[in-house]
Scaffold this motif. Structure first.
Motif, mmCIF file in Angstrom:
data_model
loop_
_atom_site.group_PDB
_atom_site.id
_atom_site.type_symbol
_atom_site.label_atom_id
_atom_site.label_comp_id
_atom_site.label_asym_id
_atom_site.label_seq_id
_atom_site.Cartn_x
_atom_site.Cartn_y
_atom_site.Cartn_z
ATOM 1 N N ALA A 304 0.834 -1.212 0.000
ATOM 2 C CA ALA A 304 0.000 0.000 0.000
ATOM 3 C C ALA A 304 0.866 1.258 0.000
ATOM 4 O O ALA A 304 0.591 2.212 -0.745
ATOM 5 C CB ALA A 304 -0.930 -0.021 1.211
ATOM 6 N N MET A 305 1.916 1.261 0.823
ATOM 7 C CA MET A 305 2.784 2.443 0.876
ATOM 8 C C MET A 305 3.545 2.622 -0.433
ATOM 9 O O MET A 305 3.798 3.748 -0.863
ATOM 10 C CB MET A 305 3.739 2.337 2.069
ATOM 11 C CG MET A 305 3.042 2.420 3.422
ATOM 12 S SD MET A 305 4.154 2.718 4.842
ATOM 13 C CE MET A 305 5.207 1.264 4.784
ATOM 14 N N SER A 306 3.928 1.504 -1.069
ATOM 15 C CA SER A 306 4.609 1.599 -2.357
ATOM 16 C C SER A 306 3.717 2.233 -3.414
ATOM 17 O O SER A 306 4.197 2.894 -4.334
ATOM 18 C CB SER A 306 5.070 0.210 -2.819
ATOM 19 O OG SER A 306 6.060 -0.317 -1.963
ATOM 20 N N GLU A 325 6.078 7.095 9.940
ATOM 21 C CA GLU A 325 6.651 8.175 9.136
ATOM 22 C C GLU A 325 5.950 8.324 7.785
ATOM 23 O O GLU A 325 6.325 9.190 6.985
ATOM 24 C CB GLU A 325 8.152 7.934 8.917
ATOM 25 C CG GLU A 325 8.976 8.055 10.190
ATOM 26 C CD GLU A 325 10.456 7.922 9.934
ATOM 27 O OE1 GLU A 325 10.851 7.733 8.754
ATOM 28 O OE2 GLU A 325 11.237 7.999 10.894
ATOM 29 N N TYR A 326 4.957 7.521 7.534
ATOM 30 C CA TYR A 326 4.215 7.569 6.264
ATOM 31 C C TYR A 326 3.038 8.527 6.413
ATOM 32 O O TYR A 326 2.187 8.353 7.289
ATOM 33 C CB TYR A 326 3.733 6.161 5.918
ATOM 34 C CG TYR A 326 2.996 6.035 4.618
ATOM 35 C CD1 TYR A 326 3.594 6.378 3.417
ATOM 36 C CD2 TYR A 326 1.688 5.552 4.586
ATOM 37 C CE1 TYR A 326 2.920 6.246 2.210
ATOM 38 C CE2 TYR A 326 1.006 5.410 3.396
ATOM 39 C CZ TYR A 326 1.624 5.756 2.204
ATOM 40 O OH TYR A 326 0.956 5.616 1.022
ATOM 41 N N THR A 327 2.979 9.545 5.571
ATOM 42 C CA THR A 327 1.949 10.569 5.718
ATOM 43 C C THR A 327 0.548 10.054 5.420
ATOM 44 O O THR A 327 -0.440 10.695 5.779
ATOM 45 C CB THR A 327 2.243 11.764 4.794
ATOM 46 O OG1 THR A 327 2.279 11.325 3.422
ATOM 47 C CG2 THR A 327 3.570 12.417 5.156
ATOM 48 N N GLY A 328 0.454 8.904 4.773
ATOM 49 C CA GLY A 328 -0.853 8.350 4.460
ATOM 50 C C GLY A 328 -1.448 7.485 5.548
ATOM 51 O O GLY A 328 -2.531 6.926 5.386
ATOM 52 N N THR A 329 -0.776 7.368 6.687
ATOM 53 C CA THR A 329 -1.215 6.458 7.747
ATOM 54 C C THR A 329 -2.255 7.087 8.654
ATOM 55 O O THR A 329 -2.112 8.234 9.090
ATOM 56 C CB THR A 329 -0.017 6.020 8.611
ATOM 57 O OG1 THR A 329 0.938 5.355 7.788
ATOM 58 C CG2 THR A 329 -0.462 5.077 9.724
ATOM 59 N N THR A 330 -3.281 6.309 8.963
ATOM 60 C CA THR A 330 -4.210 6.624 10.042
ATOM 61 C C THR A 330 -4.192 5.440 10.997
ATOM 62 O O THR A 330 -4.580 4.328 10.619
ATOM 63 C CB THR A 330 -5.643 6.846 9.515
ATOM 64 O OG1 THR A 330 -5.648 7.951 8.605
ATOM 65 C CG2 THR A 330 -6.601 7.130 10.674
ATOM 66 N N PHE A 331 -3.698 5.643 12.213
ATOM 67 C CA PHE A 331 -3.659 4.569 13.202
ATOM 68 C C PHE A 331 -4.995 4.479 13.934
ATOM 69 O O PHE A 331 -5.704 5.481 14.114
ATOM 70 C CB PHE A 331 -2.545 4.812 14.225
ATOM 71 C CG PHE A 331 -1.169 4.524 13.713
ATOM 72 C CD1 PHE A 331 -0.785 3.230 13.369
ATOM 73 C CD2 PHE A 331 -0.237 5.552 13.574
ATOM 74 C CE1 PHE A 331 0.480 2.960 12.892
ATOM 75 C CE2 PHE A 331 1.046 5.285 13.106
ATOM 76 C CZ PHE A 331 1.405 3.994 12.762
#
Length: 416
Positions: A304-306, A325-331
């Protein structure tokens, strides 16, 4: 040492016959190390009797497109019964004569073979590294005999281990709590990107729908049932695609999908898909959702990050360090469908743009290089390591949390 002065390293891990995330990881790591070292790979070919493997119906099928670099010397491979394959592997190891043997650890089925390779390596003066992907496979851990066998027989292997690689600070604590590794140096090598399938794809044209994707094998710790329940709470313009092969007889998610009031908006692809299909599923997604109850590492997260997609992922185990550190992450907290639904709504705001993947195999190689130096292995400089910061960078600090239903084994990798 080869004529060009490079240190020799042999990586031992899963081959392509029993295709899994560890197969991809072993290949990607070998290819990455080959940028700096003279690399060989010993592949575990027939892991166990085919009838006992959860994905028995696809054993031997060519579903992967990834291949070993021509610079990597490959021995394929070792069968669980050992003769003559294991004898031939020892001969191959003796001929290649590496300075370091790196054993990928993820399942007790390879333990007896690893013990033989480890003993042979030590007699040849080869240093041994164990790279932990998990303490023990979660499915194996449910069987008392398999769990006992692994915990007992791994001890002589670890007594002969010179160094350990883990994927996160969480994993470091888990491994050292489980096993006696006093005096054995370790390094954290954050998982490298799974970008070998990724092509440059245009952003999907907005049409008013929000497409969610769950990708990966379906197992009890994956939390897919939480996602199915959460999906029923989302507005009607949301759709969900579930792509994955059922393992360990875990049919609860499939049953919930069939009975869901939102079943008409759910697409269920219940199989292990070929590499040629993977890009299409991710290209058609707006948000990837990974609601694991526990995890050490996640191949779907790195895919997904790729692709630069927003991802909703539970803040468990090593996933915090992998994705913080991935700006697309929602924990989101694990085991809460309501919180998961809210997180999906929040993550939707991040859709429609590409996010930059912070992971790199160069950082992984740098971690191995640091460990080799601590083990006393002479490592020559190489132009392949392009910056000193890659070698000296320290693992990120992160607050690690686990779900309240955490049970032994304390972490598990979902590499596919």
């Amino acid at each position: 040492m080869p004529a060009d002065g490079r240190t020799r390293v042999v990586v031992v891990g899963s081959g392509w016959r029993f295709l899994s995330g560890i197969s991809y990881y072993t290949c990607r790591l070998s290819n990455a190390l080959a940028e700096r070292y003279e690399v060989g790979a010993i592949l575990m070919r027939q892991l166990l009797p085919t009838r006992l493997y959860p994905g028995r119906g696809r054993v031997g099928q060519r579903l992967n497109q990834l291949a070993y670099d021509r610079e990597v010397h490959v021995f394929d491979g070792v069968d669980w019964w050992g003769v003559p394959s294991l004898v031939n592997a020892v001969r191959w190891l003796r001929s290649f004569r590496p300075e370091v043997l790196v054993l990928q650890w993820w399942t007790g089925t390879v333990l007896h073979s690893y013990l033989v390779l480890c003993l042979a390596a030590r007699r040849l003066g080869i240093r041994v590294v164990v790279e932990f992907h998990e303490v023990q496979d979660t499915g194996e851990a449910q069987h008392l005999l398999a769990a006992w066998y692994t915990r007992k027989l791994i001890k002589p292997l670890l007594r002969r281990t010179d160094g350990v690689i883990v994927h996160s600070a969480f994993d470091r604590v888990s491994v050292r709590t489980t096993y006696d590794l006093a005096g054995v140096p370790d390094e954290i090598a954050l998982h490298g990107p799974f970008d070998h399938r990724t092509t440059e794809l245009p952003l999907r044209v907005a049409d008013g729908r929000v497409r969610l994707l769950f990708f990966g094998t379906i197992r009890p710790y994956k939390g897919l049932e939480d996602l199915v329940e959460a999906f029923g709470k989302l507005p009607s313009h949301y759709t969900l695609t579930v792509v994955g092969e059922t393992w360990e007889g875990w049919t609860m998610p499939a049953d919930m999908i069939a009975e869901s009031p939102a079943a008409a908006r759910i697409t269920f692809v219940n199989r292990y898909v070929a590499d040629s299909e993977v890009d299409g599923f991710f290209a058609d997604a707006d948000v990837v959702v990974l609601p694991y109850r526990r995890s050490s590492a996640s191949g779907p997260l790195h895919i997904a990050m790729s692709h630069g997609l927003p991802v909703v992922v539970t803040a468990v185990g090593g996933l915090v360090e992998a994705a913080s550190e991935y700006t697309g992450t929602t924990f989101v907290a694990a085991g809460s469908p309501s919180a998961l639904a809210d997180a999906v709504l929040s993550a939707t705001e991040k859709a429609g743009r590409r996010h930059t993947d912070p992971s790199s195999w160069e950082k992984s190689v740098a971690a191995f290089t640091r460990l080799f130096a601590r083990m006393g292995v002479a490592v020559t400089s190489s132009s392949a390591v392009t910056s000193s910061s890659a070698v000296s960078s320290s693992p990120q600090e992160a607050v690690i949390t686990a779900s309240s239903n955490q049970t032994v084994p304390v972490f598990s990798p979902d590499l596919r």
